[in-house]
Design an enzyme around this catalytic site. Structure first.
Site, PDB file in Angstrom:
ATOM      1  N   ARG A  72       5.227  45.592   5.498  1.00 11.47           N
ATOM      2  CA  ARG A  72       5.933  44.886   4.418  1.00 11.47           C
ATOM      3  C   ARG A  72       5.034  44.703   3.192  1.00 11.47           C
ATOM      4  O   ARG A  72       4.707  43.578   2.818  1.00 11.47           O
ATOM      5  CB  ARG A  72       6.376  43.491   4.895  1.00 11.47           C
ATOM      6  CG  ARG A  72       7.222  43.455   6.157  1.00 11.47           C
ATOM      7  CD  ARG A  72       7.684  42.016   6.421  1.00 11.47           C
ATOM      8  NE  ARG A  72       6.571  41.074   6.462  1.00 11.47           N
ATOM      9  CZ  ARG A  72       6.000  40.631   7.577  1.00 11.47           C
ATOM     10  NH1 ARG A  72       6.445  41.000   8.758  1.00 11.47           N
ATOM     11  NH2 ARG A  72       4.990  39.779   7.512  1.00 11.47           N
TER      12      ARG A  72
ATOM     13  N   ARG B 243       4.057  28.401   8.959  1.00  9.74           N
ATOM     14  CA  ARG B 243       5.152  28.293   7.999  1.00  9.74           C
ATOM     15  C   ARG B 243       6.438  28.337   8.826  1.00  9.74           C
ATOM     16  O   ARG B 243       6.700  27.390   9.554  1.00  9.74           O
ATOM     17  CB  ARG B 243       5.039  29.416   6.962  1.00  9.74           C
ATOM     18  CG  ARG B 243       5.894  29.232   5.738  1.00  9.74           C
ATOM     19  CD  ARG B 243       5.505  30.156   4.593  1.00  9.74           C
ATOM     20  NE  ARG B 243       5.670  31.574   4.889  1.00  9.74           N
ATOM     21  CZ  ARG B 243       5.368  32.569   4.051  1.00  9.74           C
ATOM     22  NH1 ARG B 243       4.893  32.285   2.852  1.00  9.74           N
ATOM     23  NH2 ARG B 243       5.542  33.829   4.373  1.00  9.74           N
TER      24      ARG B 243
ATOM     25  N   TYR C 210      -1.762  22.276 -31.810  1.00  9.04           N
ATOM     26  CA  TYR C 210      -1.589  20.920 -31.268  1.00  9.04           C
ATOM     27  C   TYR C 210      -2.925  20.337 -30.805  1.00  9.04           C
ATOM     28  O   TYR C 210      -3.721  21.032 -30.176  1.00  9.04           O
ATOM     29  CB  TYR C 210      -0.653  20.934 -30.061  1.00  9.04           C
ATOM     30  CG  TYR C 210       0.788  21.211 -30.380  1.00  9.04           C
ATOM     31  CD1 TYR C 210       1.513  20.343 -31.196  1.00  9.04           C
ATOM     32  CD2 TYR C 210       1.428  22.316 -29.832  1.00  9.04           C
ATOM     33  CE1 TYR C 210       2.855  20.589 -31.468  1.00  9.04           C
ATOM     34  CE2 TYR C 210       2.760  22.565 -30.100  1.00  9.04           C
ATOM     35  CZ  TYR C 210       3.477  21.698 -30.919  1.00  9.04           C
ATOM     36  OH  TYR C 210       4.790  21.939 -31.178  1.00  9.04           O
TER      37      TYR C 210
ATOM     38  N   LYS D 253      10.912  40.415  -3.698  1.00  7.39           N
ATOM     39  CA  LYS D 253      11.265  39.012  -3.954  1.00  7.39           C
ATOM     40  C   LYS D 253      10.715  38.587  -5.317  1.00  7.39           C
ATOM     41  O   LYS D 253       9.847  39.280  -5.880  1.00  7.39           O
ATOM     42  CB  LYS D 253      10.685  38.135  -2.843  1.00  7.39           C
ATOM     43  CG  LYS D 253       9.171  38.233  -2.715  1.00  7.39           C
ATOM     44  CD  LYS D 253       8.668  37.622  -1.419  1.00  7.39           C
ATOM     45  CE  LYS D 253       7.149  37.707  -1.338  1.00  7.39           C
ATOM     46  NZ  LYS D 253       6.639  37.167  -0.082  1.00  7.39           N
TER      47      LYS D 253
ATOM     48  N   CYS E 295       0.915  27.296 -27.442  1.00  4.50           N
ATOM     49  CA  CYS E 295       2.173  26.570 -27.648  1.00  4.50           C
ATOM     50  C   CYS E 295       3.261  27.204 -26.764  1.00  4.50           C
ATOM     51  O   CYS E 295       3.018  28.182 -26.077  1.00  4.50           O
ATOM     52  CB  CYS E 295       2.606  26.656 -29.106  1.00  4.50           C
ATOM     53  SG  CYS E 295       1.330  26.271 -30.304  1.00  4.50           S
ATOM     54  N   MET E 296       4.472  26.664 -26.838  1.00  6.89           N
ATOM     55  CA  MET E 296       5.559  27.215 -26.027  1.00  6.89           C
ATOM     56  C   MET E 296       5.902  28.651 -26.445  1.00  6.89           C
ATOM     57  O   MET E 296       6.181  29.512 -25.607  1.00  6.89           O
ATOM     58  CB  MET E 296       6.808  26.329 -26.134  1.00  6.89           C
ATOM     59  CG  MET E 296       7.942  26.806 -25.229  1.00  6.89           C
ATOM     60  SD  MET E 296       9.445  25.841 -25.412  1.00  6.89           S
ATOM     61  CE  MET E 296       9.043  24.367 -24.502  1.00  6.89           C
ATOM     62  N   ASP E 297       5.849  28.903 -27.743  1.00  2.00           N
ATOM     63  CA  ASP E 297       6.341  30.196 -28.243  1.00  2.00           C
ATOM     64  C   ASP E 297       5.300  31.012 -29.001  1.00  2.00           C
ATOM     65  O   ASP E 297       5.583  32.138 -29.404  1.00  2.00           O
ATOM     66  CB  ASP E 297       7.534  29.958 -29.173  1.00  2.00           C
ATOM     67  CG  ASP E 297       8.490  28.948 -28.590  1.00  2.00           C
ATOM     68  OD1 ASP E 297       8.992  29.209 -27.481  1.00  2.00           O
ATOM     69  OD2 ASP E 297       8.690  27.882 -29.209  1.00  2.00           O
TER      70      ASP E 297
ATOM     71  N   HIS F  22       3.706  36.787  10.288  1.00  2.00           N
ATOM     72  CA  HIS F  22       3.020  36.910   9.000  1.00  2.00           C
ATOM     73  C   HIS F  22       1.599  36.375   9.152  1.00  2.00           C
ATOM     74  O   HIS F  22       1.398  35.318   9.741  1.00  2.00           O
ATOM     75  CB  HIS F  22       3.794  36.097   7.953  1.00  2.00           C
ATOM     76  CG  HIS F  22       3.406  36.384   6.531  1.00  2.00           C
ATOM     77  ND1 HIS F  22       3.409  37.656   5.994  1.00  2.00           N
ATOM     78  CD2 HIS F  22       3.009  35.564   5.530  1.00  2.00           C
ATOM     79  CE1 HIS F  22       3.034  37.595   4.717  1.00  2.00           C
ATOM     80  NE2 HIS F  22       2.780  36.346   4.416  1.00  2.00           N
TER      81      HIS F  22
HETATM   82  C1  LIG Z   1       5.688  38.049   0.315  1.00  3.23           C
HETATM   83  C2  LIG Z   1       5.640  38.519   1.707  1.00  3.23           C
HETATM   84  C3  LIG Z   1       5.166  39.803   1.997  1.00  3.23           C
HETATM   85  C4  LIG Z   1       4.482  40.677   0.971  1.00  3.23           C
HETATM   86  O1  LIG Z   1       3.210  40.110   0.710  1.00  3.23           O
HETATM   87  P1  LIG Z   1       2.088  40.895  -0.118  1.00  3.23           P
HETATM   88  O2  LIG Z   1       0.842  40.124   0.096  1.00  3.23           O
HETATM   89  O3  LIG Z   1       2.541  40.869  -1.543  1.00  3.23           O
HETATM   90  O4  LIG Z   1       2.030  42.264   0.425  1.00  3.23           O
HETATM   91  C5  LIG Z   1       5.278  40.246   3.303  1.00  3.23           C
HETATM   92  N1  LIG Z   1       5.806  39.456   4.261  1.00  3.23           N
HETATM   93  C6  LIG Z   1       6.251  38.204   4.022  1.00  3.23           C
HETATM   94  C7  LIG Z   1       6.816  37.391   5.127  1.00  3.23           C
HETATM   95  C8  LIG Z   1       6.160  37.692   2.741  1.00  3.23           C
HETATM   96  O5  LIG Z   1       6.578  36.440   2.504  1.00  3.23           O
END
Ligand SMILES: *Cc1c(COP(=O)(O)O)cnc(C)c1O
Length: 383
Positions: free
Chosen positions: A222, A134, A273, A35, A321-323, A163
Protein backbone atom coordinates in the site's frame (compact mmCIF):
# COMPACT_ATOMS: atom_id res chain seq x y z
CA UNK A 1 -5.53 31.61 -14.25
CA UNK A 2 -4.31 32.43 -10.77
CA UNK A 3 -0.59 33.07 -10.42
CA UNK A 4 -0.49 30.67 -7.47
CA UNK A 5 -0.86 27.08 -8.66
CA UNK A 6 0.30 23.53 -8.12
CA UNK A 7 1.83 21.97 -11.20
CA UNK A 8 1.24 18.20 -11.10
CA UNK A 9 3.64 16.22 -13.27
CA UNK A 10 1.74 13.04 -14.05
CA UNK A 11 4.82 11.85 -15.93
CA UNK A 12 6.74 11.89 -12.65
CA UNK A 13 3.98 9.83 -11.02
CA UNK A 14 4.45 7.26 -13.79
CA UNK A 15 8.23 7.33 -13.39
CA UNK A 16 8.06 6.95 -9.59
CA UNK A 17 5.70 3.99 -9.92
CA UNK A 18 7.99 2.35 -12.47
CA UNK A 19 10.99 2.82 -10.19
CA UNK A 20 9.05 1.39 -7.22
CA UNK A 21 8.00 -1.64 -9.24
CA UNK A 22 11.65 -2.68 -9.24
CA UNK A 23 11.22 -3.33 -5.51
CA UNK A 24 7.92 -5.19 -5.66
CA UNK A 25 7.95 -8.96 -6.07
CA UNK A 26 6.16 -10.44 -9.07
CA UNK A 27 2.51 -11.19 -8.38
CA UNK A 28 2.20 -8.72 -5.50
CA UNK A 29 -0.71 -6.32 -6.05
CA UNK A 30 -0.28 -2.57 -5.62
CA UNK A 31 -2.85 -0.57 -3.68
CA UNK A 32 -2.06 3.13 -4.19
CA UNK A 33 -2.94 5.45 -1.30
CA UNK A 34 -4.86 8.36 -2.85
CA UNK A 35 -6.43 9.57 0.39
CA UNK A 36 -6.44 13.29 1.26
CA UNK A 37 -6.92 14.10 -2.43
CA UNK A 38 -3.86 12.04 -3.32
CA UNK A 39 -1.79 13.84 -0.67
CA UNK A 40 -2.91 17.14 -2.22
CA UNK A 41 -2.09 16.16 -5.82
CA UNK A 42 -5.69 15.57 -6.97
CA UNK A 43 -7.21 12.13 -6.38
CA UNK A 44 -9.15 11.70 -9.63
CA UNK A 45 -6.33 12.63 -12.01
CA UNK A 46 -3.71 10.69 -10.04
CA UNK A 47 -5.95 7.62 -9.69
CA UNK A 48 -6.66 7.55 -13.43
CA UNK A 49 -2.95 7.75 -14.21
CA UNK A 50 -2.00 5.11 -11.64
CA UNK A 51 -4.69 2.71 -12.89
CA UNK A 52 -3.54 3.27 -16.48
CA UNK A 53 -0.08 2.32 -15.25
CA UNK A 54 -1.31 -0.93 -13.72
CA UNK A 55 -2.07 -0.21 -10.06
CA UNK A 56 -4.68 -2.72 -8.83
CA UNK A 57 -6.46 -1.04 -5.91
CA UNK A 58 -6.94 2.52 -4.59
CA UNK A 59 -7.01 3.45 -0.91
CA UNK A 60 -8.99 6.36 0.53
CA UNK A 61 -9.66 7.51 4.08
CA UNK A 62 -13.24 8.74 3.86
CA UNK A 63 -16.39 7.52 2.14
CA UNK A 64 -16.64 10.91 0.39
CA UNK A 65 -13.21 10.37 -1.15
CA UNK A 66 -14.33 6.99 -2.46
CA UNK A 67 -17.58 8.39 -3.84
CA UNK A 68 -15.63 11.12 -5.67
CA UNK A 69 -13.62 8.43 -7.48
CA UNK A 70 -16.73 6.40 -8.34
CA UNK A 71 -18.50 9.51 -9.66
CA UNK A 72 -15.48 10.12 -11.89
CA UNK A 73 -16.15 6.72 -13.44
CA UNK A 74 -13.42 4.76 -11.66
CA UNK A 75 -14.40 1.12 -11.23
CA UNK A 76 -11.23 -0.32 -9.64
CA UNK A 77 -11.47 -1.76 -6.09
CA UNK A 78 -11.40 1.00 -3.46
CA UNK A 79 -10.25 0.28 0.08
CA UNK A 80 -11.44 2.50 2.95
CA UNK A 81 -8.55 2.81 5.41
CA UNK A 82 -10.28 4.77 8.18
CA UNK A 83 -13.50 4.21 10.07
CA UNK A 84 -16.64 5.88 8.77
CA UNK A 85 -19.64 7.19 10.72
CA UNK A 86 -22.51 4.70 11.11
CA UNK A 87 -24.74 6.63 8.70
CA UNK A 88 -22.09 6.42 5.95
CA UNK A 89 -22.02 2.62 5.81
CA UNK A 90 -24.85 2.32 3.27
CA UNK A 91 -23.22 4.91 1.02
CA UNK A 92 -19.92 3.02 1.18
CA UNK A 93 -21.62 -0.26 0.26
CA UNK A 94 -23.72 1.23 -2.53
CA UNK A 95 -20.48 2.58 -4.08
CA UNK A 96 -18.62 -0.71 -3.69
CA UNK A 97 -16.09 0.74 -1.26
CA UNK A 98 -14.35 -1.99 0.75
CA UNK A 99 -14.16 -1.13 4.46
CA UNK A 100 -11.75 -2.30 7.14
CA UNK A 101 -13.58 -3.89 10.07
CA UNK A 102 -12.37 -5.23 13.39
CA UNK A 103 -15.29 -5.40 15.79
CA UNK A 104 -18.88 -6.53 15.99
CA UNK A 105 -20.39 -3.04 15.64
CA UNK A 106 -18.83 -2.44 12.23
CA UNK A 107 -19.54 -5.99 11.09
CA UNK A 108 -23.22 -5.44 11.95
CA UNK A 109 -23.32 -2.02 10.25
CA UNK A 110 -21.87 -3.27 6.99
CA UNK A 111 -23.75 -6.54 7.04
CA UNK A 112 -27.04 -4.64 7.47
CA UNK A 113 -26.12 -2.21 4.69
CA UNK A 114 -25.18 -5.08 2.38
CA UNK A 115 -28.42 -6.90 3.24
CA UNK A 116 -30.55 -3.82 2.57
CA UNK A 117 -28.82 -3.24 -0.76
CA UNK A 118 -29.21 -6.88 -1.73
CA UNK A 119 -25.46 -7.57 -1.83
CA UNK A 120 -24.11 -10.99 -1.20
CA UNK A 121 -20.60 -11.87 0.03
CA UNK A 122 -19.74 -8.15 0.24
CA UNK A 123 -15.97 -7.98 0.82
CA UNK A 124 -14.48 -6.42 3.94
CA UNK A 125 -10.87 -6.51 5.13
CA UNK A 126 -10.01 -7.43 8.72
CA UNK A 127 -7.77 -4.79 10.32
CA UNK A 128 -5.31 -6.25 12.83
CA UNK A 129 -3.63 -4.08 15.46
CA UNK A 130 -0.19 -5.67 15.55
CA UNK A 131 1.32 -2.71 17.41
CA UNK A 132 0.34 0.51 15.63
CA UNK A 133 -2.16 1.28 18.38
CA UNK A 134 -4.78 2.75 16.07
CA UNK A 135 -7.56 0.58 14.63
CA UNK A 136 -7.61 -3.20 14.49
CA UNK A 137 -8.38 -6.38 16.36
CA UNK A 138 -5.67 -7.88 18.55
CA UNK A 139 -4.10 -10.96 16.90
CA UNK A 140 -5.54 -13.31 19.52
CA UNK A 141 -9.09 -12.15 18.69
CA UNK A 142 -8.72 -12.24 14.89
CA UNK A 143 -10.23 -15.73 14.57
CA UNK A 144 -13.31 -14.64 16.46
CA UNK A 145 -13.83 -11.62 14.19
CA UNK A 146 -13.31 -13.73 11.08
CA UNK A 147 -16.00 -16.11 12.31
CA UNK A 148 -18.40 -13.20 12.92
CA UNK A 149 -17.87 -12.00 9.34
CA UNK A 150 -18.46 -15.47 7.97
CA UNK A 151 -21.60 -15.81 10.11
CA UNK A 152 -23.01 -12.43 8.99
CA UNK A 153 -24.54 -14.00 5.90
CA UNK A 154 -23.88 -10.95 3.71
CA UNK A 155 -20.15 -10.23 4.21
CA UNK A 156 -17.01 -12.03 3.04
CA UNK A 157 -13.39 -11.73 4.12
CA UNK A 158 -11.69 -10.01 1.19
CA UNK A 159 -8.43 -9.41 3.00
CA UNK A 160 -6.53 -9.09 6.26
CA UNK A 161 -4.16 -6.25 6.97
CA UNK A 162 -2.09 -4.39 9.49
CA UNK A 163 -0.06 -1.17 9.58
CA UNK A 164 3.48 -0.62 10.87
CA UNK A 165 4.17 2.11 13.41
CA UNK A 166 7.73 2.85 12.29
CA UNK A 167 8.70 4.08 8.84
CA UNK A 168 12.42 4.22 9.55
CA UNK A 169 12.19 0.45 9.83
CA UNK A 170 15.87 0.04 9.12
CA UNK A 171 17.37 1.41 12.32
CA UNK A 172 18.13 -1.46 14.72
CA UNK A 173 15.51 -0.61 17.34
CA UNK A 174 12.80 0.08 14.76
CA UNK A 175 13.68 -3.08 12.89
CA UNK A 176 13.01 -5.21 15.97
CA UNK A 177 9.58 -3.63 16.44
CA UNK A 178 8.65 -4.04 12.77
CA UNK A 179 9.64 -7.71 12.97
CA UNK A 180 7.53 -8.11 16.11
CA UNK A 181 4.53 -6.50 14.39
CA UNK A 182 4.99 -8.75 11.38
CA UNK A 183 5.07 -11.90 13.53
CA UNK A 184 1.95 -10.76 15.37
CA UNK A 185 0.23 -10.16 12.03
CA UNK A 186 1.13 -13.65 10.80
CA UNK A 187 -0.26 -15.05 14.06
CA UNK A 188 -3.55 -13.26 13.35
CA UNK A 189 -3.60 -14.75 9.84
CA UNK A 190 -2.98 -18.22 11.34
CA UNK A 191 -5.80 -17.72 13.83
CA UNK A 192 -8.18 -16.94 10.95
CA UNK A 193 -7.02 -20.04 9.06
CA UNK A 194 -7.47 -22.14 12.19
CA UNK A 195 -11.15 -21.28 12.01
CA UNK A 196 -11.18 -22.87 8.57
CA UNK A 197 -11.50 -19.43 6.96
CA UNK A 198 -9.52 -17.76 4.19
CA UNK A 199 -7.83 -14.47 5.27
CA UNK A 200 -8.02 -13.16 1.66
CA UNK A 201 -5.41 -10.64 0.50
CA UNK A 202 -2.79 -10.24 3.21
CA UNK A 203 -1.17 -6.79 3.25
CA UNK A 204 0.93 -4.80 5.70
CA UNK A 205 3.52 -2.68 3.85
CA UNK A 206 3.09 1.06 3.27
CA UNK A 207 5.84 2.96 1.41
CA UNK A 208 8.72 2.35 3.79
CA UNK A 209 8.33 -1.38 4.30
CA UNK A 210 7.46 -1.95 0.61
CA UNK A 211 10.97 -0.79 -0.23
CA UNK A 212 12.97 -2.08 2.70
CA UNK A 213 11.18 -5.34 3.61
CA UNK A 214 10.48 -7.20 0.39
CA UNK A 215 9.92 -10.37 2.45
CA UNK A 216 6.86 -8.73 4.06
CA UNK A 217 5.04 -7.75 0.86
CA UNK A 218 2.74 -10.82 1.03
CA UNK A 219 -0.19 -10.41 -1.43
CA UNK A 220 -0.40 -6.62 -1.71
CA UNK A 221 1.51 -3.44 -0.77
CA UNK A 222 0.00 0.00 0.00
CA UNK A 223 2.48 2.70 -1.06
CA UNK A 224 1.51 6.36 -0.79
CA UNK A 225 4.17 9.03 -0.32
CA UNK A 226 6.80 7.40 -2.56
CA UNK A 227 4.42 7.62 -5.53
CA UNK A 228 4.38 11.38 -5.06
CA UNK A 229 8.17 11.55 -4.99
CA UNK A 230 9.23 11.50 -1.35
CA UNK A 231 10.67 8.90 0.99
CA UNK A 232 8.62 8.08 4.09
CA UNK A 233 11.84 8.74 5.99
CA UNK A 234 15.29 9.92 4.91
CA UNK A 235 16.73 6.86 6.63
CA UNK A 236 15.16 4.67 3.95
CA UNK A 237 16.96 6.56 1.18
CA UNK A 238 20.30 6.01 2.90
CA UNK A 239 19.49 2.37 3.60
CA UNK A 240 18.67 1.63 -0.04
CA UNK A 241 21.75 3.50 -1.27
CA UNK A 242 24.01 1.55 1.11
CA UNK A 243 22.32 -1.72 0.09
CA UNK A 244 23.31 -0.96 -3.52
CA UNK A 245 19.69 -0.51 -4.64
CA UNK A 246 19.21 3.27 -4.70
CA UNK A 247 15.80 4.57 -5.67
CA UNK A 248 15.43 7.91 -7.44
CA UNK A 249 12.13 9.61 -6.74
CA UNK A 250 11.02 12.88 -8.36
CA UNK A 251 8.52 15.24 -6.72
CA UNK A 252 5.23 15.18 -8.61
CA UNK A 253 4.06 18.58 -7.36
CA UNK A 254 5.65 21.98 -7.88
CA UNK A 255 3.99 24.73 -5.85
CA UNK A 256 4.56 28.08 -7.51
CA UNK A 257 3.41 31.66 -7.72
CA UNK A 258 4.76 34.85 -9.25
CA UNK A 259 6.04 38.26 -8.30
CA UNK A 260 2.97 40.48 -8.41
CA UNK A 261 4.81 43.68 -7.38
CA UNK A 262 8.29 44.91 -6.51
CA UNK A 263 8.44 47.69 -3.94
CA UNK A 264 11.44 49.81 -2.96
CA UNK A 265 11.85 49.97 0.83
CA UNK A 266 13.97 52.60 2.48
CA UNK A 267 15.77 51.95 5.77
CA UNK A 268 13.29 51.73 8.68
CA UNK A 269 10.21 50.65 6.69
CA UNK A 270 8.58 47.52 8.07
CA UNK A 271 6.99 44.53 6.37
CA UNK A 272 3.56 43.15 7.25
CA UNK A 273 1.56 42.36 10.37
CA UNK A 274 3.25 42.84 13.71
CA UNK A 275 6.14 44.75 12.06
CA UNK A 276 8.40 41.77 12.78
CA UNK A 277 10.90 42.76 10.09
CA UNK A 278 12.26 46.25 9.55
CA UNK A 279 14.61 47.19 6.69
CA UNK A 280 18.08 47.83 8.09
CA UNK A 281 19.14 49.29 4.73
CA UNK A 282 17.42 50.36 1.53
CA UNK A 283 16.26 47.23 -0.29
CA UNK A 284 13.69 45.83 -2.70
CA UNK A 285 10.79 43.68 -1.55
CA UNK A 286 8.72 41.44 -3.84
CA UNK A 287 5.06 40.83 -3.04
CA UNK A 288 3.97 37.25 -3.84
CA UNK A 289 0.22 36.41 -3.89
CA UNK A 290 0.48 33.22 -1.84
CA UNK A 291 -0.26 32.82 1.86
CA UNK A 292 -1.57 30.46 4.49
CA UNK A 293 -4.95 30.43 2.76
CA UNK A 294 -3.12 28.49 0.05
CA UNK A 295 -1.13 26.25 2.37
CA UNK A 296 1.98 28.40 2.80
CA UNK A 297 1.72 28.05 6.55
CA UNK A 298 2.16 31.16 8.65
CA UNK A 299 4.69 29.58 10.97
CA UNK A 300 7.06 28.80 8.07
CA UNK A 301 7.76 32.55 7.99
CA UNK A 302 9.74 32.29 11.20
CA UNK A 303 11.66 29.19 10.03
CA UNK A 304 13.81 30.97 7.45
CA UNK A 305 11.66 29.98 4.47
CA UNK A 306 13.02 30.98 1.05
CA UNK A 307 11.32 31.16 -2.33
CA UNK A 308 13.22 30.60 -5.58
CA UNK A 309 12.97 33.24 -8.28
CA UNK A 310 15.02 32.67 -11.42
CA UNK A 311 16.55 29.66 -9.68
CA UNK A 312 17.92 31.76 -6.80
CA UNK A 313 16.57 31.62 -3.23
CA UNK A 314 15.24 34.79 -1.59
CA UNK A 315 14.20 35.00 2.08
CA UNK A 316 10.61 35.59 3.21
CA UNK A 317 10.44 38.73 5.37
CA UNK A 318 7.84 39.51 8.01
CA UNK A 319 4.81 37.38 8.74
CA UNK A 320 3.13 35.32 6.05
CA UNK A 321 -0.41 36.70 5.55
CA UNK A 322 -3.50 34.74 4.49
CA UNK A 323 -3.16 35.67 0.83
CA UNK A 324 0.27 37.23 0.37
CA UNK A 325 3.84 37.13 1.53
CA UNK A 326 6.86 39.32 0.98
CA UNK A 327 10.41 38.32 0.05
CA UNK A 328 13.54 40.43 0.10
CA UNK A 329 15.30 40.80 -3.23
CA UNK A 330 18.01 43.16 -2.02
CA UNK A 331 19.31 46.08 -4.09
CA UNK A 332 19.97 45.68 -7.84
CA UNK A 333 18.25 42.30 -8.10
CA UNK A 334 17.64 40.89 -11.60
CA UNK A 335 14.12 39.84 -10.54
CA UNK A 336 11.33 41.43 -12.59
CA UNK A 337 7.63 41.82 -11.97
CA UNK A 338 5.67 38.67 -12.98
CA UNK A 339 8.70 36.42 -12.72
CA UNK A 340 7.85 32.94 -11.46
CA UNK A 341 8.44 32.32 -7.71
CA UNK A 342 8.73 28.66 -6.73
CA UNK A 343 7.92 27.58 -3.19
CA UNK A 344 8.86 23.91 -3.54
CA UNK A 345 9.01 21.13 -6.06
CA UNK A 346 11.26 19.67 -8.66
CA UNK A 347 14.57 21.38 -9.60
CA UNK A 348 13.46 21.04 -13.24
CA UNK A 349 10.81 23.67 -12.46
CA UNK A 350 13.34 26.02 -10.87
CA UNK A 351 12.64 24.97 -7.28
CA UNK A 352 15.47 25.52 -4.83
CA UNK A 353 13.97 23.01 -2.40
CA UNK A 354 11.49 20.15 -2.28
CA UNK A 355 8.73 19.53 0.26
CA UNK A 356 11.14 17.41 2.33
CA UNK A 357 13.51 20.36 2.73
CA UNK A 358 10.67 22.59 3.94
CA UNK A 359 9.48 19.79 6.21
CA UNK A 360 12.92 19.51 7.80
CA UNK A 361 13.22 23.24 8.48
CA UNK A 362 9.65 23.53 9.78
CA UNK A 363 9.52 20.37 11.90
CA UNK A 364 7.06 18.28 9.92
CA UNK A 365 6.98 15.70 7.10
CA UNK A 366 6.48 16.05 3.35
CA UNK A 367 3.06 14.37 3.65
CA UNK A 368 1.73 17.35 5.59
CA UNK A 369 3.27 19.94 3.27
CA UNK A 370 1.61 18.66 0.08
CA UNK A 371 -1.68 17.63 1.74
CA UNK A 372 -2.15 21.11 3.17
CA UNK A 373 -2.13 22.94 -0.17
CA UNK A 374 -5.71 24.21 -0.12
CA UNK A 375 -8.52 23.87 -2.62
CA UNK A 376 -8.30 27.38 -3.97
CA UNK A 377 -4.92 26.55 -5.52
CA UNK A 378 -5.60 25.25 -9.04
CA UNK A 379 -3.92 21.96 -9.89
CA UNK A 380 -2.45 22.04 -13.40
CA UNK A 381 -1.85 18.57 -14.84
CA UNK A 382 1.02 18.18 -17.25
CA UNK A 383 3.37 15.36 -18.27
C1 LIG B 1 -1.71 6.31 4.57
C2 LIG B 1 -1.60 4.85 4.68
C3 LIG B 1 -0.76 4.15 3.81
C4 LIG B 1 0.23 4.83 2.89
O1 LIG B 1 1.27 5.36 3.70
P1 LIG B 1 2.63 5.92 3.06
O2 LIG B 1 3.55 6.08 4.21
O3 LIG B 1 2.28 7.22 2.42
O4 LIG B 1 3.09 4.92 2.08
C5 LIG B 1 -0.80 2.76 3.86
N1 LIG B 1 -1.61 2.13 4.73
C6 LIG B 1 -2.41 2.78 5.60
C7 LIG B 1 -3.27 2.01 6.54
C8 LIG B 1 -2.42 4.16 5.61
O5 LIG B 1 -3.20 4.81 6.49
Amino acid sequence: MRATRAIIHLGNLTRNLQAIRGFIRPGVQICAAVKADAYGHGAVACSRRLLRDGVNVLAVATVGEGVELREAGISAPILLLSLCAPDEAAQAVSHDITPLVFDEDYIRLFSEAAGTLGKDAYPVHIAVDSGMGRIGVLPEDAGHIARAIAASGTLAIGGTCTHFALSDGTSRKAEAYTQLQYRRFLTAVENIRNEGLDPGLRHCCASAASLTHADMQLDMVRPGIILYGYYADEVDREYLASAGTPLDLTPVMTFESEVSAIRHFTKGMSVGYGRTWIAAEDTDIAVIPVGYGDGLLRRWGSCGLQLAIGGKPYPVRGRICMDQCMVELGPDSPVRRWDKAVIFGSPADGAAQDADAIARTTGTISYEITSCITRRVPRIYIE
